[in-house]
Design an enzyme around this catalytic site. Structure first.
Site, PDB file in Angstrom:
ATOM      1  CB  SER A 128      -0.890   0.022   1.239  1.00 53.98           C
ATOM      2  OG  SER A 128      -1.694  -1.118   1.278  1.00 53.98           O
ATOM      3  CB  SER A 160       1.304  -5.508   9.331  1.00 48.01           C
ATOM      4  OG  SER A 160       0.002  -5.075   9.045  1.00 48.01           O
ATOM      5  CD  GLU A 243      -3.446  -9.855   1.784  1.00 49.99           C
ATOM      6  OE1 GLU A 243      -3.394  -9.636   0.567  1.00 49.99           O
ATOM      7  OE2 GLU A 243      -3.058  -9.052   2.647  1.00 49.99           O
ATOM      8  CG  ASN A 363     -14.967  -7.417   3.989  1.00 50.97           C
ATOM      9  OD1 ASN A 363     -13.778  -7.688   3.761  1.00 50.97           O
ATOM     10  ND2 ASN A 363     -15.645  -7.967   4.985  1.00 50.97           N
ATOM     11  CD  GLU A 364     -16.739  -1.684   1.871  1.00 40.37           C
ATOM     12  OE1 GLU A 364     -15.503  -1.771   2.030  1.00 40.37           O
ATOM     13  OE2 GLU A 364     -17.538  -1.729   2.823  1.00 40.37           O
TER      14      GLU A 364
END
Ligand SMILES: Cc1cc2nc3c(=O)[nH]c(=O)nc-3n(C[C@H](O)[C@H](O)[C@H](O)COP(=O)(O)OP(=O)(O)OC[C@H]3O[C@@H](n4cnc5c(N)ncnc54)[C@H](O)[C@@H]3O)c2cc1C
Lengths: 380, 326
Positions: A128, A160, A243, A363-364
């Site tokens: 990202s 992360s 993932e 989730n979209e």
């Protein structure tokens, strides 16, 4: 159809259960998003690996025991039921390793897999960017070639445990004039590369679990290119299958959490009496975990029959992430006024669960994938 | 641990799917709504011819000696086609329960039931037996399983929202069978779960097809994200309900010790899936789906009925709670 476990599978379960009962630390470890907790979790990875439980499904030559996928699912059930710590190696083992198995050279496999599995080298995902989240193809970190090296300039974020990690797997633009999905490459970047700086960012819980990565002329040798130059998108998409689907969040984790939730309800009902609304929410969480469990075993059978895991992984990702939120929210409702207490593991779990619908593709985005690629609805 | 169906099971499923695609189009379902019995002309005979009607009967009485894992895919097909025939009552519940009970009632009926010459009905003792008037023997499942010959029984008929389902309160002299009523009930609930999954799957597919070709604002409505996400949610519910239904069928076939709990898991998930699929299908069709002329309602109403039959989602969730000791 035969939905019983074989004698060998039952024996495997028993062996895992026995070992875990004897070896899981009695006290919970500190959060792996803190410097000390990170090292405690790393030490636990050593213990697991040295006993042959670190990467059960991997080939023996890389420290695995060549367990079948069903056995791996069994291991996950036992692992989470035993109350064992979270897996600090999981970004490497669950997300990067499948990609190395598919795309890595023999030298890369020999160099990376064992240290990754043993926790000697812990990996973080650098995909990202500030301007490229859901729209990953919009990434802008450049890494043009200079002889045998790629020279990285740009910024990654939301990485992360990037503040503690030893290595990074990054998606970068090796063709600086390219756009979107073309011209990307998948680079493995040593954490101590000159010109790379990782700065911690506090997560919702206040711990430094995120990092921003700043690249300023960081030179990475071409032997660390995974897959072909300019083929990073295809390589990365192989990782997203892992993932979202089976690898990162197997059902065992949620089955164990749901069982603990049932236990919590029972304990509180003993002292406070029954509460049928909340009991029904507990049942809902238990059902979600069981539904995921059977769907995963069904998917495994399809994979064994030769079917590819495709966009169906999106079903799993939506299910486990939303289940996890509901499950923990239910626990907090059961706890009532004690729910907000910061020392409650249910509150920690809730805070973490809330990120599930965001990471690994929101989730979209998963619902877009389900409707367009599984159901075949028109893209525009 | 192997969820895959065998070649024979898949072949049988494909054969039934092909038969129903030809012989059970919406016009036939509509005609059944208007008929005296709620049933079709000839489909039951065609299924008997294929061996499906008696497939769960032992081979010694002319059946195929098959079990729930063989039947579950066919129940899904029955749902997909909104088949108005008593596959649940007769094949999934009646025959196996009679075979389990043995004794004079089984001696009198089982062979004829396996051949499709006599039709078995079934219903909860405190509820309705669907299509009882067109049956020969009805099993009433409560604290025990009672068998009532329809000839001589008192039948009180009620209309169902699904015109093919004729609901009957059945009274009369019941012979108590030597069969486990909990098992008989679970057979029915698990079969209803599989049918719900099939109904839901049809509702989803029909709506995807409609949304791809209905244009508004110059684009297919299926390209709008609100519509897509509704349909993705329905697809999610179905994706996770089906394996649980297959697992429930297996639990019955092998006599698994968690059978009742896991049948309840399947029925609760399937009821919720078909409820959502029906809501979603109607919403994404708009007004055309709200008409009697459009075929959608044949499946919506079957879905509503099956979702509530043999324990609705709430009932089964309570039964799960009891099994979990909470
Ligand atoms: C706990 C956590 C750990 C993470 N770890 C890592 C990591 O290790 N490495 C890494 O590279 N990244 C990591 N991420 C980042 C994660 O991958 C991104 O957060 C994710 O891809 C979403 O991007 P974004 O946050 O920029 O949100 P945005 O893309 O800006 O989205 C904002 C909102 O808009 C919605 N939206 C966007 N596009 C669409 C669309 N086309 N249709 C419908 N809705 C849309 C999204 O669903 C979301 O609700 C992590 C995130 C979290 C929360």
């Amino acid at each position: 159809m035969d939905l019983s476990f074989t004698a060998a599978e039952e024996a495997f379960r028993e062996e895992a259960r026995t070992w875990l009962a004897e070896n899981v630390p009695a006290e919970p470890l500190a959060s792996m998003d803190t410097p000390d907790g990170f090292e405690e979790h790393r030490a636990w990875e050593h213990v697991l690996f040295d006993a042959g439980w670190g990467v059960v499904s991997w080939p023996r030559r890389y420290g695995g025991r060549e367990a079948s996928l069903v056995e791996w699912l069994i291991f996950e059930e036992e692992y989470w039921a035993s109350g064992a710590p979270g897996r600090v190696s999981s970004n490497g083992v669950s997300l990067l390793a499948p990609t190395i198995f598919d795309f890595g050279t023999p030298e890369q496999k020999d160099r990376f897999l064992v240290p990754m599995a043993r926790g000697d080298e812990i990996w973080a995902q650098g995909w990202s960017e500030p301007d490229a989240g859901s729209d990953l193809a919009g990434i802008n970190t450049k890494a043009p070639r200079d002889g045998e090296h790629f020279v990285i300039d740009g910024q990654k974020t939301w990485c992360s445990r990037g503040a503690f990690a030893d290595w990074f797997f990054c998606l970068v633009r090796t063709d600086p004039h390219s756009e979107r999905h073309a011209g990307l490459s998948y680079l493995l970047v040593p954490g101590d590369t000159e010109g790379l700086e990782a700065r911690a960012i506090g997560r919702l819980d206040g711990e430094p679990g995120f990092a921003e990565l700043f690249f300023d002329g960081a030179r990475v040798h071409e032997r660390y290119l995974l897959g072909g130059e300019g083929e990073g998108w295809a390589v990365a998409m192989a990782t997203t299958g892992s993932e979202r689907g089976l690898n990162l969040r197997a059902p065992g984790r949620f089955v164990a959490a749901a069982d603990r939730l049932v236990g919590l309800y029972r304990e509180l009902a003993d002292s406070r009496g029954p509460d049928l609304d909340r009991r029904d929410q507990v049942v809902g969480a238990w059902m979600g975990a069981q539904a995921y469990r059977w769907q995963t075993y069904a998917t495994e059978s399809r994979l064994r029959g030769g079917a590819p895991i495709g966009s169906e992984a999106s079903f799993m990702k939506v299910l486990w992430s939303e289940l996890d939120v509901e499950l923990h929210a239910t626990a907090l409702r059961l706890l009532g006024r004690d729910g907000e207490r910061a020392d409650s593991s249910w509150m920690d779990g809730y805070v973490f669960a809330l990120s599930g619908p965001i990471y690994a593709g929101t989730n979209e985005i998963q619902r877009n994938i389900i409707s367009e690629r599984v159901l075949g609805l028109p893209r525009r | 641990m192997d969820f895959s169906f065998g070649d024979d099971q898949v072949m049988l499923r494909n054969a039934v799917r092909a038969l129903l695609a030809h012989e059970c189009p919406p016009e036939v379902v509509r005609a059944a709504w208007e008929s005296d019995t709620g049933r079709t002309d000839g489909l039951w005979a065609a299924l008997a011819e294929m061996g499906v009607v008696g497939m769960t009967a032992p081979t010694s009485v002319g059946g195929l000696g098959m079990d729930e894992t063989d039947l579950v895919l066919l129940l899904e097909e029955a749902g997909r086609a909104a088949l108005p025939e008593p596959l649940l009552e007769h094949t999934a519940v009646g025959i196996p329960t009679l075979a389990e009970a043995g004794g004079p009632v089984a001696d009198a009926w089982l062979e004829r039931a396996a051949a499709g010459e006599a039709t078995l009905g079934a219903g909860p003792a405190d509820g309705y037996a669907v299509g009882a008037a067109a049956c020969d023997l009805v099993l009433l499942i409560g604290d025990q399983v009672g068998a009532v010959p329809v000839d001589g029984a008192t039948l009180v008929e009620h209309r169902s929202i699904d015109g093919s389902r004729r609901l009957f309160e059945v009274g009369g002299d019941a012979v108590v069978l030597d069969a486990d009523p909990a098992l008989a009930f679970d057979r029915a609930a698990a079969a209803a779960a599989a049918q719900c999954a099939g109904v839901a799957q049809h509702l989803l597919e029909a709506t995807v097809e409609y949304a791809a070709q209905r244009f508004q604002f110059g684009k297919p409505v299926g390209s709008y994200q609100a519509v897509k996400h509704h349909l993705a949610d329905a697809a999610l519910k179905i994706e996770f309900a089906r394996p649980a239904a297959h697992h429930a069928a297996w639990c019955i076939a092998v006599g698994d010790s968690d059978r009742s709990r896991d049948v309840s898991l399947a029925k609760a998930l399937a009821s919720e899936a078909v409820d959502l699929a029906a809501r979603t299908a109607l919403q994404c069709h708009g007004a055309i789906g709200y008409t009697y002329e459009h075929d959608l309602h044949l499946w919506m109403k079957r879905g509503w009925a099956l979702s509530a039959a043999w324990g609705d989602a709430a009932w089964h969730r309570n039964r799960i709670a009891a099994a979990l000791g909470i």
